[in-house]
Design an enzyme around this catalytic site. Structure first.
Site, PDB file in Angstrom:
ATOM      1  N   CYS A 316       0.699  -1.372  -0.130  1.00 30.16           N
ATOM      2  CA  CYS A 316      -0.190  -0.317  -0.151  1.00 30.16           C
ATOM      3  C   CYS A 316       1.008   1.060  -0.019  1.00 30.16           C
ATOM      4  O   CYS A 316       0.751   1.808  -0.291  1.00 30.16           O
ATOM      5  CB  CYS A 316      -0.640  -0.254   1.313  1.00 30.16           C
ATOM      6  SG  CYS A 316      -1.426  -0.874   2.594  1.00 30.16           S
ATOM      7  N   ARG A 345       7.010 -11.257   5.311  1.00 34.38           N
ATOM      8  CA  ARG A 345       6.855 -11.318   6.144  1.00 34.38           C
ATOM      9  C   ARG A 345       7.072 -12.646   7.139  1.00 34.38           C
ATOM     10  O   ARG A 345       7.144 -13.480   6.873  1.00 34.38           O
ATOM     11  CB  ARG A 345       4.613 -10.915   6.477  1.00 34.38           C
ATOM     12  CG  ARG A 345       4.928 -10.096   5.660  1.00 34.38           C
ATOM     13  CD  ARG A 345       3.119  -9.916   6.001  1.00 34.38           C
ATOM     14  NE  ARG A 345       1.901  -9.087   4.958  1.00 34.38           N
ATOM     15  CZ  ARG A 345       0.647  -9.578   4.501  1.00 34.38           C
ATOM     16  NH1 ARG A 345       0.307  -9.424   5.523  1.00 34.38           N
ATOM     17  NH2 ARG A 345       0.794  -8.474   3.769  1.00 34.38           N
ATOM     18  N   GLN A 363       0.344 -10.670  -3.448  1.00 33.00           N
ATOM     19  CA  GLN A 363      -0.344 -10.428  -3.534  1.00 33.00           C
ATOM     20  C   GLN A 363      -1.451 -10.270  -4.592  1.00 33.00           C
ATOM     21  O   GLN A 363      -0.247  -9.168  -4.744  1.00 33.00           O
ATOM     22  CB  GLN A 363      -0.575  -9.204  -2.617  1.00 33.00           C
ATOM     23  CG  GLN A 363      -0.333  -9.574  -0.850  1.00 33.00           C
ATOM     24  CD  GLN A 363      -0.533  -8.555  -0.097  1.00 33.00           C
ATOM     25  OE1 GLN A 363      -0.052  -7.488  -0.410  1.00 33.00           O
ATOM     26  NE2 GLN A 363      -1.323  -8.985   1.150  1.00 33.00           N
ATOM     27  N   ASP A 365      -2.985  -7.331  -4.912  1.00 31.55           N
ATOM     28  CA  ASP A 365      -3.001  -6.346  -4.287  1.00 31.55           C
ATOM     29  C   ASP A 365      -3.605  -5.340  -5.494  1.00 31.55           C
ATOM     30  O   ASP A 365      -3.343  -4.983  -6.552  1.00 31.55           O
ATOM     31  CB  ASP A 365      -1.948  -5.429  -4.033  1.00 31.55           C
ATOM     32  CG  ASP A 365      -1.972  -4.942  -2.245  1.00 31.55           C
ATOM     33  OD1 ASP A 365      -3.667  -4.702  -2.015  1.00 31.55           O
ATOM     34  OD2 ASP A 365      -1.732  -4.586  -1.613  1.00 31.55           O
ATOM     35  N   HIS A 367      -5.689  -1.002  -4.804  1.00 31.88           N
ATOM     36  CA  HIS A 367      -6.325  -0.151  -3.867  1.00 31.88           C
ATOM     37  C   HIS A 367      -6.272   1.147  -5.182  1.00 31.88           C
ATOM     38  O   HIS A 367      -6.400   1.291  -6.117  1.00 31.88           O
ATOM     39  CB  HIS A 367      -4.739   1.202  -3.649  1.00 31.88           C
ATOM     40  CG  HIS A 367      -4.001   0.218  -2.115  1.00 31.88           C
ATOM     41  ND1 HIS A 367      -2.963  -0.671  -3.044  1.00 31.88           N
ATOM     42  CD2 HIS A 367      -4.370  -0.266  -1.451  1.00 31.88           C
ATOM     43  CE1 HIS A 367      -2.777  -1.086  -1.946  1.00 31.88           C
ATOM     44  NE2 HIS A 367      -2.910  -1.163  -1.057  1.00 31.88           N
ATOM     45  N   LYS A 447     -14.322  -3.478   6.834  1.00 30.10           N
ATOM     46  CA  LYS A 447     -13.893  -4.249   5.901  1.00 30.10           C
ATOM     47  C   LYS A 447     -15.300  -5.451   5.643  1.00 30.10           C
ATOM     48  O   LYS A 447     -15.970  -6.338   6.452  1.00 30.10           O
ATOM     49  CB  LYS A 447     -12.757  -5.387   6.077  1.00 30.10           C
ATOM     50  CG  LYS A 447     -12.607  -5.993   7.466  1.00 30.10           C
ATOM     51  CD  LYS A 447     -10.767  -6.521   7.628  1.00 30.10           C
ATOM     52  CE  LYS A 447     -11.553  -7.564   8.410  1.00 30.10           C
ATOM     53  NZ  LYS A 447     -10.150  -8.840   8.757  1.00 30.10           N
ATOM     54  N   HIS A 493      -8.644  -1.136  -0.140  1.00 30.76           N
ATOM     55  CA  HIS A 493      -7.073  -1.662  -0.251  1.00 30.76           C
ATOM     56  C   HIS A 493      -8.450  -3.052  -0.192  1.00 30.76           C
ATOM     57  O   HIS A 493      -9.484  -3.323   0.011  1.00 30.76           O
ATOM     58  CB  HIS A 493      -7.228  -2.207   0.992  1.00 30.76           C
ATOM     59  CG  HIS A 493      -6.240  -0.938   1.792  1.00 30.76           C
ATOM     60  ND1 HIS A 493      -4.881  -1.629   1.438  1.00 30.76           N
ATOM     61  CD2 HIS A 493      -6.452  -0.549   2.094  1.00 30.76           C
ATOM     62  CE1 HIS A 493      -4.421  -0.106   3.092  1.00 30.76           C
ATOM     63  NE2 HIS A 493      -5.356  -0.268   3.264  1.00 30.76           N
TER      64      HIS A 493
END
Length: 620
Positions: A316, A345, A363, A365, A367, A447, A493
């Site tokens: 992000c 991670r 990911q 991902d 945004h 979320k 996200h």
RNA sequence: GCCGGUGUAGCUCAGUGGUAGAGCACUCGAUUCGUAAUCGAGCGGUCGUGAGUUCAAAUCUCAUCACCGGCUCCA
């Protein structure tokens, strides 16, 4: 495929009998353990979706041999058909008894029961002392009728709210089994003592037990770690370290198909694609707040020419920086940016699990930066895209969760209300039922989580959509509004696969390695009947390859039967036999995994057939 | 990270203190074969790693790494 016996976990309203059965079985387990190993302290023993467990405190852990003996003792208790009797007890009296027995965990449980709640215990057996009482009032006895009853052979009790069966004989001795031993923390808290948990399963009939065990076998058969090795899709290697995934050629082919599909779907849905670095200056992570709040999951920093750099655990901040690279007008919003972003991670060694839990993963991902009034529409769009993508991968049943504002959170009441309303509005517009998880949202916004149901009824968490008020604030993001003022955009996200690694693992398990034609790493294998047809097979393979099919020729020189067996074991969807006849007739003798032999087809006919199946995304 | 278990050839697994084994895979040879295993030969292991005990360790002890079942945490 086996029918799922797990689809409706027992609960007090749907399966009262099963609940009692499981709860009582936990007590019988604890009774058996304390009979055989009297120094063991009892704690709690609830029912689960498939059975029960009981946590014990003892110096030496249980061995597999202990388990066998405990199971035998349980059968004895069941066959003895001992009565189970509830007693409402006086708090102080029971406290004295528990203290005398030296059961510290029970005492702690007693102390945690609210003062206005009645306290009950359940006896198993104790026929000698309870006999008169039992006749007077079947299965229930009043306080003060018993005092200081020592536990002994066929006499045991546990502090418990119930409910239970009336006799141990109601448990079918052929419908239960002890399954495993595991460590578990007292009250689920890792700072508290570690206990020994025994898991068991119990059902109303031996047939149900068998169905459950079959289901368990089925899950084992589908295990992505096993299939990943057998089908040569990926590996995780000791030499490299745990939680780091190596995609082998066949896995990589599939990933390429998945990624290509994903990119097209996103471009079609109005997203732009980004690529961002894998490391960045630590200051970025300080600004984002990750260094403060997410540090325990981040790898250690590295020093580059006196600056601290950080391997990225999230994408992000990079997308935010990209946004910051120039000034934006309200007319540009919504901006939708997606990236297959690889993050690292730190995960504690004990939690790593195949592809499902790793230390480096990609990911899918994205945004979305938008105006407050665009949030509902954008979320709705994400829900549609999610449904489209997941259903193309064969997942059509979902469980949807809406998580709302937690106690500790950032942002004003107004913005939380706006965002939560937008999520609800989008879910309603989509027509999806959902479960509300009050206070389950992130500190930075509400979320939606989506769990998908696989071919054998298991649920997997993949997709997540999160509204974020925090990052735009921390990075002081803005856009120029119609009136010329600077305003803060809202950030969403979202990930649909979650992680490519995990999603790939789920795909493997969902299809049990039998991938539909559009995903299969090898779609067609050509099998020459003898060496004379090898060149011909190779020429046909080249043609198919030019049309974009993933195709191979079996060069083993083995007999046809062996070549077919090998292809079957590798779960290749289509094999085409090339013998003398086929060379002469310019055909292929086609055999598919799903439908058996299709007979003689020309190359063109085979291509048409495969194209149709590929488009449908179904098995051939 | 914690509790328990496991680690022997590429894979699946035998081998409980005394010369490391099998099947499959792989290589070579013979066979040229029609819808789930042709025959034969060969190659292949400092027994996860490192210490220790012992005349002698795959085997016993300790440490360590990885994996498996859980706990805790999570995409």
């Amino acid at each position: 495929m086996v029918s799922s016996v797990l689809q409706s976990p027992p609960n007090p309203t749907s399966a009262e009998m099963l609940l009692r059965l499981r709860h009582t079985c936990a007590h019988v387990l604890a009774m058996a353990v304390q009979t055989l190993l009297p120094e063991t302290k009892v704690t709690i023993g609830p029912w689960t979706d498939t059975g029960f467990y009981y946590d014990f405190d003892r110096q030496t852990p249980f061995t597999p041999d202990d388990l066998t003996q405990i199971e035998t003792e349980m059968r004895r208790i069941i066959n003895a058909n001992l009565p189970i009797i509830q007693e409402v007890v006086d708090r102080e009296q029971i406290r004295a008894e528990i203290e005398q027995l030296g059961e510290p965990y029970k005492l702690e449980i007693l102390n945690s029961i609210p003062a206005d709640e009645p306290i009950t215990r359940y006896f198993i057996g104790c026929a000698d002392t309870l006999q008169g009482v039992v006749e007077a009032s079947l299965f229930h006895i009043a306080a003060d009728t018993l005092t200081q009853k020592p536990m002994g052979k066929d006499c045991w009790w546990d502090l418990c709210a119930g409910p239970h069966l009336n006799y141990t004989g109601e448990i079918n001795p052929d419908a239960f089994a002890l399954e495993s031993v595991a460590g578990a923390y007292w009250r689920g808290d890792e700072t508290k003592p570690q206990l020994q948990r025994i898991y068991g399963t119990v059902w109303e009939t031996p047939e149900q037990l068998q169905a459950y065990l079959t289901q368990k076998e089925e899950a084992k058969r589908r295990d992505h770690r096993k299939l990943g090795q057998e089908l040569d899709l990926f590996s995780i290697q000791e030499d490299a370290g745990g939680g780091l995934v190596f995609w082998h050629p066949k896995g990589a082919r599939m990933r390429l198909v998945i990624e290509d599909y994903w990119r097209k779907a996103h471009l079609d849905a109005g997203y732009e694609l980004l690529y961002t670095p894998h490391i960045a200056n630590l200051d970025l992570w300080k600004t984002s707040g990750h260094f403060e709040f997410y540090r325990e999951n981040m790898f250690d920093q590295m020093e580059i020419e006196t600056q601290q750099y950080q391997l990225k655990p999230m994408n992000c901040p990079f997308h935010v920086l990209t946004y910051q690279s120039h000034l934006h007008s309200y007319r540009e919003l919504p901006i939708r940016w997606a990236e297959l972003g690889t993050v690292y991670r730190y995960e504690r060694s004990g939690v790593l699990h195949g592809l499902m839990r790793v230390r480096g993963f990609t990911q899918d991902d994205a945004h979305i930066f938008c105006l407050p009034e665009q949030v509902a529409d954008e979320i709705w769009g994400v829900l549609n895209l999610t449904e489209q993508i997941l259903s193309d991968f064969g997942f059509t049943e979902y469980e949807v969760y809406l998580s709302t504002r937690p106690g500790k959170s950032v942002g004003t009441d107004a913005i939380w209300e706006l965002a939560t309303d937008a999520l609800v509005q989008a879910l309603d517009a989509k027509g999806w039922n959902y479960v509300t998880d009050e206070g389950g949202g992130a500190f930075y916004g509400p979320k939606i989580d989506i769990k998908i149901k696989d071919a054998i009824g298991r649920l997997w968490q993949c997709s997540t959509i999160q509204v974020d008020f925090n990052l735009p604030e921390r990075f002081d993001m803005d856009y120029v509004a119609a009136d010329g003022s600077r305003q803060r955009p809202i950030m969403i996200h979202r990930a649909i696969f979650g992680s490519l690694e995990r999603f790939f693992g789920i795909l493997i398990e969902n299809y049990a390695g039998d991938f539909p034609l559009w995903l299969a790493p090898v779609q067609v294998r050509l099998l020459p009947v003898s060496d004379e047809q090898r060149d011909h097979a190779t020429a046909i393979a080249l043609q198919l390859k030019q049309f974009g099919y993933r195709v191979e020729v079996d060069h083993s020189g083995e007999r046809l039967g062996k070549q077919i067996r090998t292809a079957e074991l590798e779960k290749i969807p289509v094999v085409a036999v090339v013998g003398k006849r086929e060379v002469v007739n310019q055909t292929l003798s086609v055999r598919t995994r799903q439908s058996g032999e299709l007979g003689s087809l020309t190359l063109l006919e085979l291509q048409e057939k495969m194209q149709q199946v590929i488009m449908s995304r179904h098995p051939i």
